[in-house]
Design a protein around this motif. Structure first.
Motif, PDB file in Angstrom:
ATOM      1  N   LEU A  71      -8.331  16.344   8.541  1.00 28.37           N
ATOM      2  CA  LEU A  71      -8.487  14.920   8.792  1.00 28.37           C
ATOM      3  C   LEU A  71      -7.307  14.139   8.233  1.00 28.37           C
ATOM      4  O   LEU A  71      -6.744  14.512   7.190  1.00 28.37           O
ATOM      5  N   PRO A  72      -6.936  13.035   8.884  1.00 29.98           N
ATOM      6  CA  PRO A  72      -5.855  12.206   8.345  1.00 29.98           C
ATOM      7  C   PRO A  72      -6.229  11.661   6.976  1.00 29.98           C
ATOM      8  O   PRO A  72      -7.385  11.339   6.706  1.00 29.98           O
ATOM      9  N   GLU A  73      -5.240  11.571   6.097  1.00 28.86           N
ATOM     10  CA  GLU A  73      -5.491  11.227   4.702  1.00 28.86           C
ATOM     11  C   GLU A  73      -6.190   9.873   4.523  1.00 28.86           C
ATOM     12  O   GLU A  73      -7.078   9.752   3.664  1.00 28.86           O
ATOM     13  N   PRO A  74      -5.864   8.832   5.298  1.00 28.50           N
ATOM     14  CA  PRO A  74      -6.586   7.568   5.114  1.00 28.50           C
ATOM     15  C   PRO A  74      -8.093   7.699   5.349  1.00 28.50           C
ATOM     16  O   PRO A  74      -8.889   7.103   4.620  1.00 28.50           O
ATOM     17  N   VAL A  75      -8.495   8.470   6.330  1.00 28.49           N
ATOM     18  CA  VAL A  75      -9.916   8.660   6.603  1.00 28.49           C
ATOM     19  C   VAL A  75     -10.560   9.512   5.509  1.00 28.49           C
ATOM     20  O   VAL A  75     -11.681   9.238   5.064  1.00 28.49           O
ATOM     21  N   ARG A  76      -9.847  10.536   5.056  1.00 29.34           N
ATOM     22  CA  ARG A  76     -10.376  11.359   3.961  1.00 29.34           C
ATOM     23  C   ARG A  76     -10.634  10.514   2.715  1.00 29.34           C
ATOM     24  O   ARG A  76     -11.674  10.630   2.056  1.00 29.34           O
ATOM     25  N   GLN A  77      -9.679   9.672   2.389  1.00 27.76           N
ATOM     26  CA  GLN A  77      -9.822   8.844   1.195  1.00 27.76           C
ATOM     27  C   GLN A  77     -10.928   7.799   1.362  1.00 27.76           C
ATOM     28  O   GLN A  77     -11.674   7.515   0.422  1.00 27.76           O
TER      29      GLN A  77
END
Length: 239
Positions: free
Chosen positions: A221-227
């Motif tokens: 998953l893209p890091e912004p969504v993970r965070q």
């Protein structure tokens, strides 16, 4: 949320009032709003060289009651480190209806967005945009409400079919619904399950695909969504 100006698309005030004010009275009324707003979505190339701040948006639901927590997390290029986080906890005022989740989640997400000081260049939703029965998913709701570039990334397709892309990172195939390309099935890690990318507003599919790859240097998953997923779960646990 930005205040609509003279350059804002027609209907911006109405959208803001609906998202922050009273929800539609029925599912049929909500569907009618999506059909009315769908033609306002703009697809346009995004200057990826100018992208330095990207925000991720996600919502978590409490298993024990009807609370939800929304998170907006801003990350900075080139390492995608977190520079700011805002969250909001609320109770949804619209029933659980497939295809209409935005009417449950967008108000809380936009409340979290209003708590940010940063001005992200792009927003990434855990959800869909044009890959939606009425071509107006959560990423479109957020995109038109903010009048900013927004794209959606989903773990599984909500509508449409796509051939499995090749196993190598960066491989993709078209997500097609009713003969229309509504997104891409994108491999962000070698040999790992793909994700599904779709346009929300003010971005095109090619730009969205390339940006998601840049935002996923280590994980599926893209890091912004993970965070954002992590922060909204933490906020819900602490509320």
């Amino acid at each position: 949320m930005r205040t609509p100006d003279s350059g804002a698309p027609a209907g911006a005030d109405e959208r803001a009032d609906t998202l922050f004010g009273d929800p539609p009275a029925t599912a049929e009324a909500a569907e009618a709003l999506q059909e009315r707003w769908a033609p306002l979505v703009r697809q346009e190339p995004l200057d990826l060289a100018g992208v330095s701040l990207v925000a991720g948006l996600d919502v978590a639901y409490s298993p024990g009651d009807d609370r939800l927590a929304a998170a907006a997390v801003v990350l900075a290029a080139p390492d995608w480190t977190v520079v700011e986080t805002a969250t909001a906890v609320s109770r949804p005022r619209f029933p659980y209806v497939p295809g209409l989740f935005a009417f449950r989640e967008a108000p809380a997400l936009l409340e979290a967005v209003a708590g940010l000081r940063a001005e992200p260049d792009v927003w990434v939703c855990d959800g869909f945009g044009l890959a939606h029965p009425r071509r107006f998913g959560l990423a479109c709701h957020i995109g038109l409400a903010l009048d900013r570039p927004v794209l959606g990334v989903g773990k599984t397709p909500f509508i449409g079919r796509a051939e499995p892309p090749a196993a190598a990172r960066g491989s993709w195939s078209e997500l097609v619904d009713g003969g229309e390309v509504v997104g891409r099935c994108l491999r962000t890690r070698d040999g790992v399950k793909p994700v599904y990318v779709s346009v929300g507003h003010r971005v095109d599919l090619a730009s969205a695909t390339e940006l998601v790859l840049r935002l996923a240097p280590r994980y599926r998953l893209p890091e912004p969504v993970r965070q954002a997923d992590r922060r909204c779960r933490e906020r819900l646990a602490a509320a």
